[in-house]
Motif scaffolding. Structure first.
Motif, PDB file in Angstrom:
ATOM      1  N   MET A  36      83.016  71.182  51.576  1.00 18.74           N
ATOM      2  CA  MET A  36      84.438  70.874  51.429  1.00 18.74           C
ATOM      3  C   MET A  36      84.664  69.379  51.282  1.00 18.74           C
ATOM      4  O   MET A  36      85.574  68.937  50.571  1.00 18.74           O
ATOM      5  CB  MET A  36      85.210  71.413  52.630  1.00 18.74           C
ATOM      6  N   SER A  37      83.842  68.569  51.968  1.00 19.13           N
ATOM      7  CA  SER A  37      83.971  67.124  51.828  1.00 19.13           C
ATOM      8  C   SER A  37      83.676  66.692  50.398  1.00 19.13           C
ATOM      9  O   SER A  37      84.398  65.878  49.808  1.00 19.13           O
ATOM     10  CB  SER A  37      83.018  66.426  52.806  1.00 19.13           C
ATOM     11  N   ALA A  38      82.620  67.261  49.814  1.00 18.65           N
ATOM     12  CA  ALA A  38      82.298  66.934  48.424  1.00 18.65           C
ATOM     13  C   ALA A  38      83.370  67.446  47.469  1.00 18.65           C
ATOM     14  O   ALA A  38      83.779  66.742  46.533  1.00 18.65           O
ATOM     15  CB  ALA A  38      80.935  67.516  48.066  1.00 18.65           C
ATOM     16  N   LEU A  39      83.847  68.671  47.711  1.00 17.14           N
ATOM     17  CA  LEU A  39      84.842  69.266  46.834  1.00 17.14           C
ATOM     18  C   LEU A  39      86.118  68.433  46.795  1.00 17.14           C
ATOM     19  O   LEU A  39      86.620  68.067  45.719  1.00 17.14           O
ATOM     20  CB  LEU A  39      85.145  70.695  47.296  1.00 17.14           C
ATOM     21  N   MET A  40      86.649  68.116  47.965  1.00 15.50           N
ATOM     22  CA  MET A  40      87.904  67.366  48.010  1.00 15.50           C
ATOM     23  C   MET A  40      87.687  65.889  47.702  1.00 15.50           C
ATOM     24  O   MET A  40      88.579  65.220  47.180  1.00 15.50           O
ATOM     25  CB  MET A  40      88.554  67.552  49.375  1.00 15.50           C
ATOM     26  N   GLY A  41      86.508  65.367  48.043  1.00 18.19           N
ATOM     27  CA  GLY A  41      86.234  63.965  47.731  1.00 18.19           C
ATOM     28  C   GLY A  41      86.175  63.717  46.236  1.00 18.19           C
ATOM     29  O   GLY A  41      86.699  62.716  45.733  1.00 18.19           O
ATOM     30  N   ILE A  42      85.538  64.630  45.508  1.00 20.51           N
ATOM     31  CA  ILE A  42      85.494  64.496  44.051  1.00 20.51           C
ATOM     32  C   ILE A  42      86.899  64.601  43.465  1.00 20.51           C
ATOM     33  O   ILE A  42      87.273  63.858  42.545  1.00 20.51           O
ATOM     34  CB  ILE A  42      84.561  65.562  43.456  1.00 20.51           C
ATOM     35  N   GLY A  43      87.709  65.517  44.037  1.00 19.94           N
ATOM     36  CA  GLY A  43      89.089  65.624  43.575  1.00 19.94           C
ATOM     37  C   GLY A  43      89.884  64.361  43.842  1.00 19.94           C
ATOM     38  O   GLY A  43      90.663  63.904  42.993  1.00 19.94           O
ATOM     39  N   SER A  44      89.684  63.758  45.017  1.00 24.14           N
ATOM     40  CA  SER A  44      90.393  62.512  45.333  1.00 24.14           C
ATOM     41  C   SER A  44      89.930  61.368  44.448  1.00 24.14           C
ATOM     42  O   SER A  44      90.723  60.491  44.065  1.00 24.14           O
ATOM     43  CB  SER A  44      90.156  62.153  46.812  1.00 24.14           C
ATOM     44  N   THR A  45      88.645  61.370  44.103  1.00 31.80           N
ATOM     45  CA  THR A  45      88.138  60.332  43.204  1.00 31.80           C
ATOM     46  C   THR A  45      88.787  60.458  41.824  1.00 31.80           C
ATOM     47  O   THR A  45      89.182  59.454  41.206  1.00 31.80           O
ATOM     48  CB  THR A  45      86.615  60.448  43.076  1.00 31.80           C
ATOM     49  N   GLY A  46      88.909  61.708  41.351  1.00 36.28           N
ATOM     50  CA  GLY A  46      89.602  61.905  40.081  1.00 36.28           C
ATOM     51  C   GLY A  46      91.053  61.464  40.136  1.00 36.28           C
ATOM     52  O   GLY A  46      91.576  60.881  39.175  1.00 36.28           O
TER      53      GLY A  46
END
Length: 414
Positions: A36-46
């Motif tokens: 979940m950290s990777a999933l939402m982190g990538i979304g926040s980076t975008g």
């Protein structure tokens, strides 16, 4: 534009919930934090790069090009989503309770119900943090401090970079240490950042505070979502997760207008101080009102009660029967006391299994203490009695003649 914004918000919420449920079914429970950290982190980076791309498109091709680009990206996401395959996890549906029924709350194990309510409030605070930062930081840096839009963009870039940097640490903290140790520090860093923003006036100070907000964003990546999925039953995960998110969205809806009113009445910097206690209260609830802390507090209270019982029992027996023969009297009292403790444990355990709760058991325990206190207080105290007992039941009659020869006297037949 307002109609489009409404449907955009609806679609975003459905997408965010759907991606979480789909992703959770694909990984093991001990890997959910990293996933979940990777999933939402990538979304926040975008999301951090999106404004820069939108600004370039607006300056070169006009504002309509931004919406066309957004529509093309949405179509790309839809095409990718169609390749998703079900993980084979079947979610059983328990009868009873309608669509978004509050009775689903009763399906949560009693031990975790307090945590679920705390997650409601913490999600609300998390949404407030994001909206207040996005809306008030530009006003504070540009209108109040007089910095350029480039400086404001730099501050948001710092937040985005720290959010991306925290992806890996947050996942390991959540999986290896505990969900609370990701969600709790996120609230702490949010509280520190909101207290420090109005005190920061230089670009360096603002960037340092932006680092703390970015750490808070990174620690909060999926923390509430994972925490919720861990404590709610499988058959109600969708509804209970959606209810938590819906309540949190109220924070996103209410905080911008409230922040605008505060900024207009006082200043943009005052908005951060007004909302700072919300994060500190969230941190307190996560750290000190969680189920583990509640169990520790109850165990400490239970130990205090039981510890005070041992000297109290001796003092009451001594005051009631007298000191001279307390050994023989205690020896007579201990066997039935041990039998009654064993019977009491069986009785309370049976009541809990039959009733499904310890509430009645606690009442019986407190009632037993009250009866014992009433019996002791109604009896005649040996140390205060000056005349002969009027009844054989009011006090034991100890007698000793010259034949005792130094031995301890025993009660006579009365």
């Amino acid at each position: 534009v307002l109609a489009a914004q409404f449907f955009w918000g609806m679609g975003t919420s459905v997408w965010m919930l759907g991606r979480e449920i789909a992703a959770f079914d694909l990984v093991r429970a001990d890997q959910r934090g990293r996933q979940m950290s990777a999933l939402m982190g990538i979304g926040s980076t975008g999301s951090a790069f999106g404004p820069a791309i939108g600004g370039v498109l607006t300056d070169t091709l006009g504002v309509r090009s931004v919406f066309i680009a957004y529509g093309l990206i949405a179509a790309l996401v839809l095409a990718i989503s169609t390749t998703h395959r079900d993980a084979g996890v079947r979610h059983t549906r328990r009868p009873g309770g309608g669509f978004f029924s509050l009775r689903r709350f009763n399906d949560i194990p009693p031990y975790f119900r307090a945590t679920y309510l705390i997650l409601f409030f913490s999600t609300f605070g998390q949404m407030v943090r994001g909206q207040i930062t996005n809306s008030m930081l530009p006003l504070y840096s540009q209108e109040q401090l007089g910095y350029s839009a480039t400086t404001t963009g730099l501050l948001f870039s710092v937040i985005g970079i720290m959010t991306f940097v925290m992806i890996l640490p947050t996942g390991f903290i959540s999986d290896k240490i505990g969900r609370k140790w990701a969600a709790g520090p996120a609230a702490v860093f949010s509280g520190i950042g909101f207290l420090a923003f109005p005190l920061a006036e230089s670009v360096t100070a603002l960037a340092a505070v932006a680092v703390m907000i970015g750490i808070a964003n990174g620690l909060a990546l999926g923390a509430m979502t994972i925490y919720t999925y861990d404590i709610v039953p499988d058959h109600a995960r969708g509804q209970l997760q959606a209810m938590r998110r819906t309540f949190g969205e109220f924070g996103a809806v209410l905080s911008p207008p409230l922040g605008g009113i505060i900024a207009a009445a006082y200043s943009p910097s005052a908005t951060f101080w007004v909302f700072a206690p919300l994060h500190w209260l969230s941190a307190f609830l996560l750290f000190f009102v969680s189920n583990t802390a509640t169990l520790f507090a109850w165990a400490a209270y239970q130990g205090l009660v039981l510890g005070s019982f041992f000297p109290l029992h001796s003092l009451l027996s001594t005051g009631y029967f007298g000191r001279a023969h307390i050994g023989a009297i205690r020896g007579t009292m201990m066997p039935p006391s041990s039998v009654s403790r064993s019977a009491g444990a069986l009785l309370l355990g049976g009541l809990r299994d039959l009733r499904g709760s310890y509430t009645l058991s606690f009442g019986l325990v407190l009632g037993g203490w009250a009866l014992m206190a009433a019996a002791m207080s109604s009896g005649s105290s040996h140390s205060l009695q000056t005349s002969a007992p009027s009844s054989a039941w009011s006090q034991p009659n100890f007698s000793c003649s010259s034949s005792c020869n130094g031995r301890s006297p025993l009660p006579d037949s009365s």
